[in-house]
Design a protein around this motif. Structure first.
Motif, PDB file in Angstrom:
ATOM      1  N   THR A  93      31.219  32.145 107.029  1.00  0.00           N
ATOM      2  CA  THR A  93      30.391  31.168 106.322  1.00  0.00           C
ATOM      3  C   THR A  93      31.138  29.866 106.102  1.00  0.00           C
ATOM      4  OG1 THR A  93      29.144  32.908 105.181  1.00  0.00           O
ATOM      5  CG2 THR A  93      29.102  30.711 104.196  1.00  0.00           C
ATOM      6  N   LEU A  94      32.389  29.979 105.629  1.00  0.00           N
ATOM      7  CA  LEU A  94      33.167  28.784 105.327  1.00  0.00           C
ATOM      8  C   LEU A  94      33.550  28.033 106.604  1.00  0.00           C
ATOM      9  CD1 LEU A  94      34.520  26.928 103.369  1.00  0.00           C
ATOM     10  CD2 LEU A  94      36.412  28.546 103.144  1.00  0.00           C
ATOM     11  N   ASN A  95      33.953  28.772 107.643  1.00  0.00           N
ATOM     12  CA  ASN A  95      34.308  28.121 108.908  1.00  0.00           C
ATOM     13  C   ASN A  95      33.112  27.382 109.505  1.00  0.00           C
ATOM     14  OD1 ASN A  95      37.022  28.885 108.986  1.00  0.00           O
ATOM     15  ND2 ASN A  95      36.577  30.823 109.986  1.00  0.00           N
ATOM     16  N   SER A 102      40.716  28.806 106.048  1.00  0.00           N
ATOM     17  CA  SER A 102      39.545  28.064 106.527  1.00  0.00           C
ATOM     18  C   SER A 102      39.577  26.613 106.060  1.00  0.00           C
ATOM     19  CB  SER A 102      38.259  28.738 106.042  1.00  0.00           C
ATOM     20  OG  SER A 102      38.123  30.030 106.602  1.00  0.00           O
ATOM     21  N   LEU A 103      40.000  26.379 104.824  1.00  0.00           N
ATOM     22  CA  LEU A 103      40.106  25.014 104.321  1.00  0.00           C
ATOM     23  C   LEU A 103      41.149  24.229 105.113  1.00  0.00           C
ATOM     24  CD1 LEU A 103      40.026  25.660 100.458  1.00  0.00           C
ATOM     25  CD2 LEU A 103      38.126  24.937 101.924  1.00  0.00           C
ATOM     26  N   VAL A 125      32.431  24.202 107.374  1.00  0.00           N
ATOM     27  CA  VAL A 125      33.425  23.166 107.632  1.00  0.00           C
ATOM     28  C   VAL A 125      33.191  22.520 108.996  1.00  0.00           C
ATOM     29  CG1 VAL A 125      35.882  22.750 108.057  1.00  0.00           C
ATOM     30  CG2 VAL A 125      35.179  24.104 106.088  1.00  0.00           C
ATOM     31  N   ILE A 155      32.520  29.626  97.338  1.00  0.00           N
ATOM     32  CA  ILE A 155      33.902  29.571  97.809  1.00  0.00           C
ATOM     33  C   ILE A 155      34.881  29.606  96.642  1.00  0.00           C
ATOM     34  CG2 ILE A 155      35.542  28.321  99.232  1.00  0.00           C
ATOM     35  CD1 ILE A 155      33.028  29.482 100.655  1.00  0.00           C
ATOM     36  N   VAL A 211      40.161  32.050 102.216  1.00  0.00           N
ATOM     37  CA  VAL A 211      39.561  30.771 101.830  1.00  0.00           C
ATOM     38  C   VAL A 211      40.431  29.609 102.274  1.00  0.00           C
ATOM     39  CG1 VAL A 211      38.996  29.300  99.857  1.00  0.00           C
ATOM     40  CG2 VAL A 211      38.206  31.666  99.900  1.00  0.00           C
ATOM     41  N   LEU A 235      28.238  27.618  97.760  1.00  0.00           N
ATOM     42  CA  LEU A 235      28.476  28.649  98.773  1.00  0.00           C
ATOM     43  C   LEU A 235      29.265  29.837  98.216  1.00  0.00           C
ATOM     44  CD1 LEU A 235      29.445  26.532 101.926  1.00  0.00           C
ATOM     45  CD2 LEU A 235      27.362  27.885 101.611  1.00  0.00           C
ATOM     46  N   PHE A 287      30.514  23.259  98.131  1.00  0.00           N
ATOM     47  CA  PHE A 287      31.435  24.373  98.321  1.00  0.00           C
ATOM     48  C   PHE A 287      31.229  25.429  97.230  1.00  0.00           C
ATOM     49  CE2 PHE A 287      34.275  21.447 100.843  1.00  0.00           C
ATOM     50  CZ  PHE A 287      34.341  22.237 101.980  1.00  0.00           C
TER      51      PHE A 287
END
Length: 377
Positions: A15-17, A77-78, A20, A52, A74, A50, A47
């Motif tokens: 989801t985070l990737n 990915s950031l 971004v 995060i 986390v 979501l 963010f």
């Protein structure tokens, strides 16, 4: 030990990737990093929506993660997106409040999780040289039960945007003693608190914070007076793991950029990736990155261990990341040639971030010495 991520963590990373890559393109990141705030409050809220930020905290504190591997997932990915939003401050301040805060103080964690607050750790001081116990800022108890804080803090990340600071101050003991350090939650609008903000060389903003007889109530004290060192060490330990994972994500992207360049750039009519000397250099770099990945995995696994094992694993990881991050930055720029130094190429910004991560929360030399000292003790 099983190093495979759980299904929830894989979903979180996916989801985070995806977010971004789709919403945080390099052009967007560069614009936000150069803005007056150094980040986007709107993006910070997205963010948070979501989940995060919630992944950085345990269920007891209103989150749904909080373990070492949650932090690593986390921040890796950031790191891939060079995200400049204030996740590190939220993690360290929030974890300190979770460890030692009262029920009223823990309301701050909920605000961080929902993205309505920005928190900053104000601990490092001019001349402290990364030493965790080196605190010259003083806190004196007043007759009414409140406290008066006087001192200066250096390189406070996102300090201008923070709504609350976690400030370390000495209430007793020598200037370098572990005993006698207390922690205080100081609101941005507190009288006597002043800031001087500036841009970071790798994007975003930081500030010098001066506390000139800042008066706070008794409810600002986090935990017991003079007993803040252990809380500080654990919360900054989470920050060290986060930075190591962030660097790993940045290394992966720098590696991918470089591989793509070697596969497409021609010299004398031949792809430079076919040159054996460059192949050997790239192979060595890939091995180094995998070593960095192993160090991050080890640190994430040790985050819940007893103090010495935890801190040695964290210092070992930060030492490795400092050395390998600098090498990845240097080699990737070298393999790109002169174009690797240009501002327009994202690689240059990844290289800057990798070098600067080494100097946050203790550099390679500091953590190597600390690793050795912990082994003796």
């Amino acid at each position: 030990m099983n190093f495979q991520h759980t299904e929830d963590r894989r979903m979180l990373a996916d989801t985070l990737n995806r977010f971004v890559s789709e919403q945080y393109a390099f052009e967007t990141r560069d614009r936000l990093a150069r803005s007056a705030d150094g980040f986007s409050r709107e993006m910070w809220g997205r963010f948070a929506e979501l989940g995060i930020v919630g992944a950085l905290f345990g269920e007891a504190d209103g989150g749904f993660g909080g373990e070492g591997f949650d932090i690593a997932v986390v921040f890796e990915s950031l790191g891939r997106g060079l995200v400049v939003e204030p996740f590190l401050g939220a993690l360290m301040v929030g974890r300190a409040v979770a460890l030692a805060g009262s029920d009223a103080q823990k309301a701050l964690i909920a605000q961080l999780i929902e993205g309505s607050a920005v928190a900053a750790l104000a601990h490092d001081e001019p001349g402290s040289h990364y030493e965790l116990a080196q605190v010259a800022t003083r806190a004196v108890r007043r007759a009414d039960g409140g406290w008066t804080l006087t001192g200066a803090k250096a390189v406070v990340q996102q300090g201008e945007a923070a709504s609350v600071f976690l400030v370390s101050a000495r209430t007793s003991g020598a200037v370098d003693a572990e005993d006698g350090i207390s922690l205080f939650l100081v609101p941005r609008e507190a009288a006597g608190l002043s800031l001087r903000g500036y841009r970071n060389i790798d994007g975003g903003r930081a500030a010098e914070v001066v506390l000139n007889e800042v008066c706070v109530g008794g409810d600002a004290l986090l935990g017991q007076p003079g007993a803040g060192f252990a809380t500080l060490e654990q919360s900054i330990g989470c920050g060290v793991l986060a930075l190591c994972a962030e660097a790993l994500g940045a290394m992966d992207v720098a590696k991918d950029f470089t591989l793509e360049y070697l596969r497409t750039r021609k010299q004398f009519g031949v792809l430079i990736g076919s040159f054996q000397a460059l192949q050997h250099r790239m192979a060595d770099l890939l091995l180094e990155i995998e070593q960095a990945r192993s160090a991050v995995i080890n640190a994430a696994a040790a985050l819940g261990s007893e103090r010495v094992a935890r801190e040695r694993a964290l210092s070992a990881a930060k030492t490795s990341i400092g050395r390998i991050g600098a090498r990845v930055a240097e080699e990737c720029i070298q393999l790109h040639g002169g174009i690797g130094m240009t501002w327009e190429l994202p690689l240059a910004h990844y290289a800057k971030r990798l070098v600067l991560i080494d100097h946050q929360l203790g550099d390679e030399d500091h953590h190597l010495e600390r690793y050795i000292a912990l082994g003796r003790g």
